[in-house]
Write a protein that holds these residues in place. Structure first.
Motif, PDB file in Angstrom:
ATOM      1  N   UNK A   1      50.578  48.203  65.872  1.00 29.51           N
ATOM      2  CA  UNK A   1      51.964  47.812  66.132  1.00 29.51           C
ATOM      3  C   UNK A   1      52.296  48.092  67.601  1.00 29.51           C
ATOM      4  N   UNK A   2      53.452  47.606  68.063  1.00 32.46           N
ATOM      5  CA  UNK A   2      53.814  47.784  69.482  1.00 32.46           C
ATOM      6  C   UNK A   2      53.898  49.242  69.940  1.00 32.46           C
ATOM      7  N   UNK A   3      54.296  50.141  69.060  1.00 31.09           N
ATOM      8  CA  UNK A   3      54.384  51.556  69.434  1.00 31.09           C
ATOM      9  C   UNK A   3      52.990  52.103  69.717  1.00 31.09           C
ATOM     10  N   UNK A   4      52.032  51.746  68.882  1.00 29.77           N
ATOM     11  CA  UNK A   4      50.655  52.195  69.119  1.00 29.77           C
ATOM     12  C   UNK A   4      50.087  51.571  70.390  1.00 29.77           C
ATOM     13  N   UNK A   5      50.451  50.318  70.688  1.00 28.38           N
ATOM     14  CA  UNK A   5      49.997  49.688  71.928  1.00 28.38           C
ATOM     15  C   UNK A   5      50.494  50.477  73.137  1.00 28.38           C
ATOM     16  N   UNK A   6      51.761  50.896  73.098  1.00 26.04           N
ATOM     17  CA  UNK A   6      52.316  51.698  74.195  1.00 26.04           C
ATOM     18  C   UNK A   6      51.593  53.031  74.322  1.00 26.04           C
ATOM     19  N   UNK A   7      51.266  53.639  73.181  1.00 23.31           N
ATOM     20  CA  UNK A   7      50.554  54.917  73.197  1.00 23.31           C
ATOM     21  C   UNK A   7      49.174  54.747  73.825  1.00 23.31           C
ATOM     22  N   UNK A   8      48.456  53.686  73.464  1.00 23.92           N
ATOM     23  CA  UNK A   8      47.137  53.446  74.038  1.00 23.92           C
ATOM     24  C   UNK A   8      47.231  53.205  75.540  1.00 23.92           C
ATOM     25  N   UNK A   9      48.301  52.555  75.991  1.00 24.05           N
ATOM     26  CA  UNK A   9      48.465  52.338  77.426  1.00 24.05           C
ATOM     27  C   UNK A   9      48.618  53.672  78.165  1.00 24.05           C
ATOM     28  N   UNK A  10      49.276  54.643  77.534  1.00 22.91           N
ATOM     29  CA  UNK A  10      49.448  55.942  78.192  1.00 22.91           C
ATOM     30  C   UNK A  10      48.127  56.692  78.263  1.00 22.91           C
ATOM     31  N   UNK A  11      47.189  56.387  77.363  1.00 24.31           N
ATOM     32  CA  UNK A  11      45.883  57.047  77.363  1.00 24.31           C
ATOM     33  C   UNK A  11      44.889  56.402  78.318  1.00 24.31           C
ATOM     34  N   UNK A  12      45.216  55.228  78.844  1.00 25.53           N
ATOM     35  CA  UNK A  12      44.312  54.489  79.727  1.00 25.53           C
ATOM     36  C   UNK A  12      44.233  55.188  81.084  1.00 25.53           C
ATOM     37  N   UNK A  13      43.052  55.713  81.440  1.00 26.84           N
ATOM     38  CA  UNK A  13      42.936  56.428  82.715  1.00 26.84           C
ATOM     39  C   UNK A  13      43.075  55.531  83.940  1.00 26.84           C
ATOM     40  N   UNK A  14      42.942  54.205  83.760  1.00 28.88           N
ATOM     41  CA  UNK A  14      43.063  53.283  84.884  1.00 28.88           C
ATOM     42  C   UNK A  14      44.476  52.750  85.061  1.00 28.88           C
ATOM     43  N   UNK A  15      45.366  53.040  84.109  1.00 29.63           N
ATOM     44  CA  UNK A  15      46.737  52.559  84.195  1.00 29.63           C
ATOM     45  C   UNK A  15      47.531  53.424  85.178  1.00 29.63           C
ATOM     46  N   UNK A  16      48.401  52.792  85.950  1.00 31.00           N
ATOM     47  CA  UNK A  16      49.230  53.581  86.874  1.00 31.00           C
ATOM     48  C   UNK A  16      50.238  54.427  86.100  1.00 31.00           C
ATOM     49  N   UNK A  17      50.585  55.591  86.611  1.00 29.29           N
ATOM     50  CA  UNK A  17      51.576  56.427  85.935  1.00 29.29           C
ATOM     51  C   UNK A  17      52.946  55.757  85.925  1.00 29.29           C
ATOM     52  N   UNK A  18      53.741  56.102  84.951  1.00 27.77           N
ATOM     53  CA  UNK A  18      55.074  55.495  84.821  1.00 27.77           C
ATOM     54  C   UNK A  18      56.006  55.948  85.913  1.00 27.77           C
TER      55      UNK A  18
END
Length: 48
Positions: free
Chosen positions: A31-48
């Motif tokens: 679901x969308x909430x889990x997608x957001x959680x996975x994005x926070x775990x991505x080491x290549x994603x920029x911090x919020x």
């Protein structure tokens, strides 16, 4: 003796989410909430 710091090390590009390739392949959002959680775990994603 030379001190070494994490910022002195080259940054690996395209690090796997969750720490390794096998874990990354097993991570699947239902679901969308889990997608957001996975994005926070991505080491290549920029911090919020």
């Amino acid at each position: 003796m030379t001190e070494r710091h994490a910022e002195d090390e080259p940054v690996e590009q395209d690090s796997p989410t969750g720490g390794d390739e096998t874990t990354e392949e097993q991570l699947d959002a239902d679901n969308p909430v889990e997608e957001d959680t996975l994005k926070t775990l991505d080491p290549d994603a920029p911090p919020a």
